[in-house]
Design a protein around this motif. Structure first.
Motif, PDB file in Angstrom:
ATOM      1  N   LYS A  46     -15.638  33.012 -46.173  1.00  0.00           N
ATOM      2  CA  LYS A  46     -16.024  33.905 -47.055  1.00  0.00           C
ATOM      3  C   LYS A  46     -16.831  33.414 -48.060  1.00  0.00           C
ATOM      4  CE  LYS A  46     -12.261  37.387 -46.261  1.00  0.00           C
ATOM      5  NZ  LYS A  46     -11.274  37.926 -46.884  1.00  0.00           N
ATOM      6  N   PRO A  47     -17.897  33.880 -48.525  1.00  0.00           N
ATOM      7  CA  PRO A  47     -19.007  33.208 -49.486  1.00  0.00           C
ATOM      8  C   PRO A  47     -17.971  32.906 -50.717  1.00  0.00           C
ATOM      9  CG  PRO A  47     -20.002  34.840 -48.302  1.00  0.00           C
ATOM     10  CD  PRO A  47     -18.646  35.013 -47.811  1.00  0.00           C
ATOM     11  N   LYS A  48     -17.366  34.052 -51.203  1.00  0.00           N
ATOM     12  CA  LYS A  48     -16.619  33.977 -52.519  1.00  0.00           C
ATOM     13  C   LYS A  48     -15.531  32.836 -52.565  1.00  0.00           C
ATOM     14  CE  LYS A  48     -14.081  36.671 -56.008  1.00  0.00           C
ATOM     15  NZ  LYS A  48     -13.526  38.010 -56.544  1.00  0.00           N
ATOM     16  N   THR A  92     -13.866  32.090 -68.521  1.00  0.00           N
ATOM     17  CA  THR A  92     -12.946  32.906 -69.360  1.00  0.00           C
ATOM     18  C   THR A  92     -13.961  34.246 -69.995  1.00  0.00           C
ATOM     19  OG1 THR A  92     -11.509  31.082 -70.244  1.00  0.00           O
ATOM     20  CG2 THR A  92     -11.629  32.729 -71.639  1.00  0.00           C
ATOM     21  N   LEU A  93     -14.916  33.925 -70.843  1.00  0.00           N
ATOM     22  CA  LEU A  93     -15.608  34.871 -71.516  1.00  0.00           C
ATOM     23  C   LEU A  93     -17.020  35.071 -70.231  1.00  0.00           C
ATOM     24  CD1 LEU A  93     -16.304  33.629 -75.244  1.00  0.00           C
ATOM     25  CD2 LEU A  93     -14.991  35.402 -74.284  1.00  0.00           C
ATOM     26  N   ALA A  94     -17.355  34.161 -69.670  1.00  0.00           N
ATOM     27  CA  ALA A  94     -18.359  34.337 -68.539  1.00  0.00           C
ATOM     28  C   ALA A  94     -17.691  34.154 -67.304  1.00  0.00           C
ATOM     29  CB  ALA A  94     -19.406  33.101 -68.793  1.00  0.00           C
ATOM     30  N   GLY A  95     -17.981  35.174 -66.467  1.00  0.00           N
ATOM     31  CA  GLY A  95     -17.397  35.345 -65.217  1.00  0.00           C
ATOM     32  C   GLY A  95     -18.243  34.593 -64.032  1.00  0.00           C
ATOM     33  N   TYR A  96     -17.775  34.316 -62.849  1.00  0.00           N
ATOM     34  CA  TYR A  96     -18.662  33.571 -61.772  1.00  0.00           C
ATOM     35  C   TYR A  96     -19.365  34.672 -60.855  1.00  0.00           C
ATOM     36  CZ  TYR A  96     -15.871  29.583 -62.989  1.00  0.00           C
ATOM     37  OH  TYR A  96     -15.391  28.482 -63.588  1.00  0.00           O
ATOM     38  N   GLU A  97     -19.430  36.191 -61.278  1.00  0.00           N
ATOM     39  CA  GLU A  97     -20.213  37.000 -60.344  1.00  0.00           C
ATOM     40  C   GLU A  97     -21.517  36.633 -59.834  1.00  0.00           C
ATOM     41  OE1 GLU A  97     -16.584  38.628 -61.929  1.00  0.00           O
ATOM     42  OE2 GLU A  97     -18.416  37.806 -62.971  1.00  0.00           O
ATOM     43  N   ARG A  98     -22.278  36.119 -61.003  1.00  0.00           N
ATOM     44  CA  ARG A  98     -23.848  35.844 -60.500  1.00  0.00           C
ATOM     45  C   ARG A  98     -23.837  34.839 -59.570  1.00  0.00           C
ATOM     46  NH1 ARG A  98     -28.188  38.123 -63.355  1.00  0.00           N
ATOM     47  NH2 ARG A  98     -27.442  40.295 -64.198  1.00  0.00           N
ATOM     48  N   PHE A  99     -23.013  33.829 -59.861  1.00  0.00           N
ATOM     49  CA  PHE A  99     -23.073  32.527 -58.923  1.00  0.00           C
ATOM     50  C   PHE A  99     -22.469  32.852 -57.371  1.00  0.00           C
ATOM     51  CE2 PHE A  99     -19.773  28.990 -57.741  1.00  0.00           C
ATOM     52  CZ  PHE A  99     -20.545  27.999 -57.092  1.00  0.00           C
ATOM     53  N   ALA A 141     -30.775  24.971 -54.736  1.00  0.00           N
ATOM     54  CA  ALA A 141     -31.568  25.468 -55.686  1.00  0.00           C
ATOM     55  C   ALA A 141     -31.348  26.895 -55.989  1.00  0.00           C
ATOM     56  CB  ALA A 141     -32.841  24.945 -55.559  1.00  0.00           C
ATOM     57  N   ALA A 142     -31.328  27.753 -55.119  1.00  0.00           N
ATOM     58  CA  ALA A 142     -31.091  29.091 -55.223  1.00  0.00           C
ATOM     59  C   ALA A 142     -29.956  29.484 -55.803  1.00  0.00           C
ATOM     60  CB  ALA A 142     -31.383  29.791 -53.952  1.00  0.00           C
ATOM     61  N   ILE A 143     -28.730  28.797 -55.286  1.00  0.00           N
ATOM     62  CA  ILE A 143     -27.531  29.059 -55.854  1.00  0.00           C
ATOM     63  C   ILE A 143     -27.436  28.404 -57.177  1.00  0.00           C
ATOM     64  CG2 ILE A 143     -25.148  28.360 -55.365  1.00  0.00           C
ATOM     65  CD1 ILE A 143     -25.903  28.017 -52.389  1.00  0.00           C
ATOM     66  N   MET A 144     -27.849  27.393 -57.482  1.00  0.00           N
ATOM     67  CA  MET A 144     -27.667  26.838 -58.846  1.00  0.00           C
ATOM     68  C   MET A 144     -28.427  27.728 -59.750  1.00  0.00           C
ATOM     69  SD  MET A 144     -25.731  24.201 -58.527  1.00  0.00           S
ATOM     70  CE  MET A 144     -25.620  24.047 -60.339  1.00  0.00           C
ATOM     71  N   THR A 191     -27.766  33.613 -50.557  1.00  0.00           N
ATOM     72  CA  THR A 191     -28.520  32.587 -49.898  1.00  0.00           C
ATOM     73  C   THR A 191     -27.705  32.193 -48.568  1.00  0.00           C
ATOM     74  OG1 THR A 191     -29.095  31.797 -51.905  1.00  0.00           O
ATOM     75  CG2 THR A 191     -29.061  30.202 -50.285  1.00  0.00           C
ATOM     76  N   LEU A 192     -26.451  32.150 -48.477  1.00  0.00           N
ATOM     77  CA  LEU A 192     -25.853  31.541 -47.349  1.00  0.00           C
ATOM     78  C   LEU A 192     -24.815  32.536 -46.846  1.00  0.00           C
ATOM     79  CD1 LEU A 192     -24.802  27.947 -48.540  1.00  0.00           C
ATOM     80  CD2 LEU A 192     -26.772  28.397 -47.083  1.00  0.00           C
ATOM     81  N   GLY A 193     -24.756  33.418 -47.260  1.00  0.00           N
ATOM     82  CA  GLY A 193     -23.413  34.901 -46.794  1.00  0.00           C
ATOM     83  C   GLY A 193     -23.540  34.854 -45.383  1.00  0.00           C
TER      84      GLY A 193
END
Length: 240
Positions: A39-41, A14-21, A97-100, A28-30
């Motif tokens: 698709k990674p997203k 909601t307030l925080a988006g998932y873009e960085r994730f 770990a990189a993704i987290m 890392t895996l794209g």
């Protein structure tokens, strides 16, 4: 009529988006995912949705498991469900770990700071009720320059009852209703807003994450908006 000037926000999504994730997944895996036609997203979205389901089912069954434990535990299973036959050969714990790290570094959406400021300028107190770890979520506010007092930020971890169980919303609802009137609950997950509304809040829903409102499934809301600042404006207008 007593006007209750409290707004409780869902935070992650909601307030925080998932873009960085999503960026962390892509970095890392794209290339590996795209070679498999994934698709990674879309992988990231599936992961978040399945994690929310498993978290909720665990809570419903009486075995509450915090989100920060549930989420990474599902990584290899989601890869397998996407068609990766040997997920631990495809990826490893270093990748996870990189993704987290990207997940822990999420930032507030465009318009989030403006939304909170509009409400506070209009005399509202802003709260947060999250299924995620309280300190991790507090970091999202800090890195985005939005002041959020720790005492106003609540996590389901403290009660061991996850949303959308009505009992997850009730403690804060009861606290904020003591002086009369009805507080607001605001989210970009329609299931979250409608569950809070059935518990006793006024419901505000922003389509910034899900894109399309589905009133035939989730019912009507007091407020529906396309952006977070617009949602704040409508909450203020309906409270005057």
């Amino acid at each position: 009529m007593v006007v209750n000037k409290n707004v409780v926000f869902d935070v992650v999504g909601t307030l925080a988006g998932y873009e960085r994730f999503f960026e962390a997944i892509d970095n890392t895996l794209g290339d590996r995912l795209r070679k498999e036609g994934i698709k990674p997203k879309v992988f990231g979205f599936l992961w978040t949705e399945v994690a929310s389901r498993e978290y909720t089912y665990q809570s419903m069954s009486g075995s509450y498991t915090p989100g920060n434990k549930t989420f990474p535990a599902l990584f290899y299973r989601i890869l397998w469900q996407c068609g990766i036959e040997n997920p631990r050969e495809f990826a490893n714990d270093k990748d996870l770990a990189a993704i987290m790290e990207g997940h822990s570094d999420m930032r507030m959406r465009d318009g989030a700071a403006e939304c909170v400021k509009k409400l506070r300028d209009a005399g509202f107190t802003v709260w947060g009720l999250t299924m995620d770890n309280r300190e991790t979520v507090a970091g999202y506010f800090e890195r985005s320059g939005i002041d959020m007092p720790r005492e106003n930020l609540h996590s389901c971890d403290s009660t061991g009852i996850g949303k959308p169980d009505p009992r997850a919303y009730q403690p804060l609802l009861e606290r904020l209703s003591k002086e009369g009137g009805t507080p607001w609950f605001a989210a970009a997950h329609q299931w979250d807003s409608t569950a809070a509304r059935r518990t006793g809040y006024k419901g505000a829903y922003c389509t910034v994450f899900e894109g399309i409102a589905l009133p035939d499934i989730f019912g009507e809301m007091e407020v529906v908006a396309e952006t977070l600042p617009e949602m704040a404006d409508k909450i203020i207008a309906m409270s005057n």
